[in-house]
Design a protein around this motif. Structure first.
Motif, PDB file in Angstrom:
ATOM      1  N   PRO A  17       0.823  -1.218   0.000  1.00 59.95           N
ATOM      2  CA  PRO A  17       0.000   0.000   0.000  1.00 59.95           C
ATOM      3  C   PRO A  17       0.857   1.269   0.000  1.00 59.95           C
ATOM      4  CG  PRO A  17      -0.816  -1.566   1.612  1.00 59.95           C
ATOM      5  CD  PRO A  17       0.490  -2.105   1.109  1.00 59.95           C
ATOM      6  N   VAL A  18       0.430   2.229  -0.807  1.00 59.45           N
ATOM      7  CA  VAL A  18       1.086   3.524  -0.931  1.00 59.45           C
ATOM      8  C   VAL A  18       0.030   4.574  -0.605  1.00 59.45           C
ATOM      9  CG1 VAL A  18       2.130   5.134  -2.590  1.00 59.45           C
ATOM     10  CG2 VAL A  18       2.688   2.716  -2.703  1.00 59.45           C
ATOM     11  N   ILE A  19       0.420   5.618   0.099  1.00 62.00           N
ATOM     12  CA  ILE A  19      -0.510   6.699   0.406  1.00 62.00           C
ATOM     13  C   ILE A  19      -1.051   7.263  -0.908  1.00 62.00           C
ATOM     14  CG2 ILE A  19      -0.724   9.003   1.427  1.00 62.00           C
ATOM     15  CD1 ILE A  19       1.550   8.158   3.365  1.00 62.00           C
ATOM     16  N   ASN A  20      -2.376   7.384  -1.002  1.00 58.74           N
ATOM     17  CA  ASN A  20      -3.015   7.856  -2.239  1.00 58.74           C
ATOM     18  C   ASN A  20      -2.408   9.149  -2.764  1.00 58.74           C
ATOM     19  OD1 ASN A  20      -4.757   5.709  -2.504  1.00 58.74           O
ATOM     20  ND2 ASN A  20      -6.457   6.732  -1.496  1.00 58.74           N
ATOM     21  N   ALA A  21      -2.125  10.081  -1.867  1.00 57.05           N
ATOM     22  CA  ALA A  21      -1.582  11.383  -2.279  1.00 57.05           C
ATOM     23  C   ALA A  21      -0.187  11.245  -2.884  1.00 57.05           C
ATOM     24  CB  ALA A  21      -1.542  12.335  -1.084  1.00 57.05           C
ATOM     25  N   ASP A  22       0.539  10.195  -2.553  1.00 56.64           N
ATOM     26  CA  ASP A  22       1.896   9.994  -3.058  1.00 56.64           C
ATOM     27  C   ASP A  22       1.954   9.155  -4.324  1.00 56.64           C
ATOM     28  OD1 ASP A  22       2.810  11.388  -0.869  1.00 56.64           O
ATOM     29  OD2 ASP A  22       3.368   9.600   0.267  1.00 56.64           O
ATOM     30  N   GLU A  67       7.193   0.435  -5.531  1.00 57.76           N
ATOM     31  CA  GLU A  67       7.397  -0.142  -4.193  1.00 57.76           C
ATOM     32  C   GLU A  67       8.765   0.227  -3.637  1.00 57.76           C
ATOM     33  OE1 GLU A  67       4.997  -4.216  -3.353  1.00 57.76           O
ATOM     34  OE2 GLU A  67       6.811  -4.416  -4.546  1.00 57.76           O
ATOM     35  N   TYR A  68       9.779   0.111  -4.481  1.00 59.18           N
ATOM     36  CA  TYR A  68      11.153   0.391  -4.065  1.00 59.18           C
ATOM     37  C   TYR A  68      11.319   1.852  -3.667  1.00 59.18           C
ATOM     38  CZ  TYR A  68      16.290   0.358  -4.387  1.00 59.18           C
ATOM     39  OH  TYR A  68      17.630   0.457  -4.132  1.00 59.18           O
ATOM     40  N   LEU A  69      10.784   2.743  -4.472  1.00 61.76           N
ATOM     41  CA  LEU A  69      10.869   4.168  -4.146  1.00 61.76           C
ATOM     42  C   LEU A  69      10.150   4.468  -2.841  1.00 61.76           C
ATOM     43  CD1 LEU A  69      10.242   5.810  -7.637  1.00 61.76           C
ATOM     44  CD2 LEU A  69      12.376   5.847  -6.333  1.00 61.76           C
ATOM     45  N   SER A  75      11.089  10.112  -3.600  1.00 66.71           N
ATOM     46  CA  SER A  75      11.971  10.759  -4.569  1.00 66.71           C
ATOM     47  C   SER A  75      13.320  11.136  -3.968  1.00 66.71           C
ATOM     48  CB  SER A  75      11.301  12.006  -5.134  1.00 66.71           C
ATOM     49  OG  SER A  75      11.100  12.956  -4.113  1.00 66.71           O
ATOM     50  N   GLU A  76      13.443  11.128  -2.675  1.00 65.87           N
ATOM     51  CA  GLU A  76      14.720  11.477  -2.038  1.00 65.87           C
ATOM     52  C   GLU A  76      15.845  10.539  -2.480  1.00 65.87           C
ATOM     53  OE1 GLU A  76      15.194  14.260  -0.196  1.00 65.87           O
ATOM     54  OE2 GLU A  76      13.112  14.636  -0.764  1.00 65.87           O
ATOM     55  N   ILE A  77      15.515   9.286  -2.777  1.00 71.02           N
ATOM     56  CA  ILE A  77      16.544   8.334  -3.221  1.00 71.02           C
ATOM     57  C   ILE A  77      17.146   8.789  -4.555  1.00 71.02           C
ATOM     58  CG2 ILE A  77      15.003   6.792  -4.477  1.00 71.02           C
ATOM     59  CD1 ILE A  77      16.606   4.457  -3.460  1.00 71.02           C
ATOM     60  N   ASP A  78      16.333   9.441  -5.390  1.00 71.78           N
ATOM     61  CA  ASP A  78      16.794   9.904  -6.699  1.00 71.78           C
ATOM     62  C   ASP A  78      17.534  11.237  -6.614  1.00 71.78           C
ATOM     63  OD1 ASP A  78      17.136   9.730  -9.437  1.00 71.78           O
ATOM     64  OD2 ASP A  78      15.195  10.608  -9.899  1.00 71.78           O
ATOM     65  N   ASN A  79      17.462  11.887  -5.481  1.00 73.57           N
ATOM     66  CA  ASN A  79      18.132  13.172  -5.293  1.00 73.57           C
ATOM     67  C   ASN A  79      19.504  13.031  -4.649  1.00 73.57           C
ATOM     68  OD1 ASN A  79      15.952  14.530  -6.373  1.00 73.57           O
ATOM     69  ND2 ASN A  79      14.939  14.739  -4.400  1.00 73.57           N
ATOM     70  N   GLY A  80      19.942  11.805  -4.429  1.00 69.24           N
ATOM     71  CA  GLY A  80      21.268  11.580  -3.880  1.00 69.24           C
ATOM     72  C   GLY A  80      21.339  11.692  -2.371  1.00 69.24           C
ATOM     73  N   ILE A  81      20.204  11.828  -1.708  1.00 70.06           N
ATOM     74  CA  ILE A  81      20.207  11.883  -0.253  1.00 70.06           C
ATOM     75  C   ILE A  81      20.181  10.453   0.240  1.00 70.06           C
ATOM     76  CG2 ILE A  81      18.902  12.598   1.773  1.00 70.06           C
ATOM     77  CD1 ILE A  81      17.836  14.920   0.009  1.00 70.06           C
ATOM     78  N   ASP A  82      21.151  10.079   1.055  1.00 66.12           N
ATOM     79  CA  ASP A  82      21.275   8.705   1.485  1.00 66.12           C
ATOM     80  C   ASP A  82      21.015   8.581   2.978  1.00 66.12           C
ATOM     81  OD1 ASP A  82      21.641   6.064   0.956  1.00 66.12           O
ATOM     82  OD2 ASP A  82      23.822   6.148   0.962  1.00 66.12           O
ATOM     83  N   LEU A  83      20.149   7.671   3.342  1.00 65.20           N
ATOM     84  CA  LEU A  83      19.791   7.434   4.725  1.00 65.20           C
ATOM     85  C   LEU A  83      20.914   6.695   5.436  1.00 65.20           C
ATOM     86  CD1 LEU A  83      17.439   7.564   6.768  1.00 65.20           C
ATOM     87  CD2 LEU A  83      16.757   5.324   5.934  1.00 65.20           C
ATOM     88  N   GLN A  84      21.320   7.185   6.584  1.00 68.35           N
ATOM     89  CA  GLN A  84      22.363   6.529   7.359  1.00 68.35           C
ATOM     90  C   GLN A  84      21.783   5.637   8.451  1.00 68.35           C
ATOM     91  OE1 GLN A  84      25.604   6.577   6.634  1.00 68.35           O
ATOM     92  NE2 GLN A  84      25.070   7.793   4.869  1.00 68.35           N
ATOM     93  N   SER A  85      20.692   6.065   9.077  1.00 69.17           N
ATOM     94  CA  SER A  85      20.108   5.293  10.155  1.00 69.17           C
ATOM     95  C   SER A  85      18.654   5.694  10.338  1.00 69.17           C
ATOM     96  CB  SER A  85      20.884   5.556  11.447  1.00 69.17           C
ATOM     97  OG  SER A  85      20.300   4.853  12.511  1.00 69.17           O
ATOM     98  N   ALA A  86      17.827   4.697  10.646  1.00 73.26           N
ATOM     99  CA  ALA A  86      16.414   4.969  10.899  1.00 73.26           C
ATOM    100  C   ALA A  86      15.865   3.889  11.800  1.00 73.26           C
ATOM    101  CB  ALA A  86      15.634   5.006   9.589  1.00 73.26           C
ATOM    102  N   GLY A  87      14.835   4.219  12.532  1.00 70.66           N
ATOM    103  CA  GLY A  87      14.200   3.237  13.389  1.00 70.66           C
ATOM    104  C   GLY A  87      12.744   3.560  13.579  1.00 70.66           C
TER     105      GLY A  87
END
Length: 129
Positions: A17-22, A67-69, A75-87
């Motif tokens: 499931p993806v948020i309808n607005a997205d 799904e991957y995005l 879209s942040e993945i396509d802008n070169g912003i890389d996640l270092q840590s999340a929880g």
């Protein structure tokens, strides 16, 4: 007209499931990325001339890319912003450095690449002897 609809994504592909607005923005970005992955041999006009089995693989690849995005920050993945840590709750994620020290994540969904592998659209040229 896009390659897939939200109805196809949810009821035929059975995507997460993806948020309808997205959805629309993820769909547009996913289509751009899949066309890029196919070295721009894929266009809507070319799509309609392809065999139905190829069209179906393209639809599935676009859905896998959505799904991957969505799972990797949109879209942040396509802008070169890389996640270092999340929880979140029990889930924790920390990105490890690659061999070269780079943590840059691919924008291409591995599943989309596997789906498209048999179409010939990923072929980069050159002969095998």
């Amino acid at each position: 007209m896009p390659y897939v609809t939200q109805d196809y994504y949810l009821n035929t592909f059975h995507g997460e499931p993806v948020i309808n607005a997205d959805f629309l923005s993820l769909l547009m970005r996913a289509e751009e990325i899949v066309e890029e992955m196919c070295m721009y041999r894929l266009t809507l006009s070319a799509f309609h001339e392809m065999e139905e089995r190829i069209q179906e693989r393209i639809r599935k690849a676009v859905c896998a890319q959505i799904e991957y995005l969505d799972a990797n920050g949109g879209s942040e993945i396509d802008n070169g912003i890389d996640l270092q840590s999340a929880g979140l709750g029990k889930f924790n994620y920390a990105k490890a450095s690659g061999v070269s020290g780079s943590t840059q994540q691919s924008i291409y969904a591995p599943r989309a690449q596997r789906i498209l592998a048999s179409t010939g659209l990923l072929y980069r040229g050159g002969d095998c002897y």
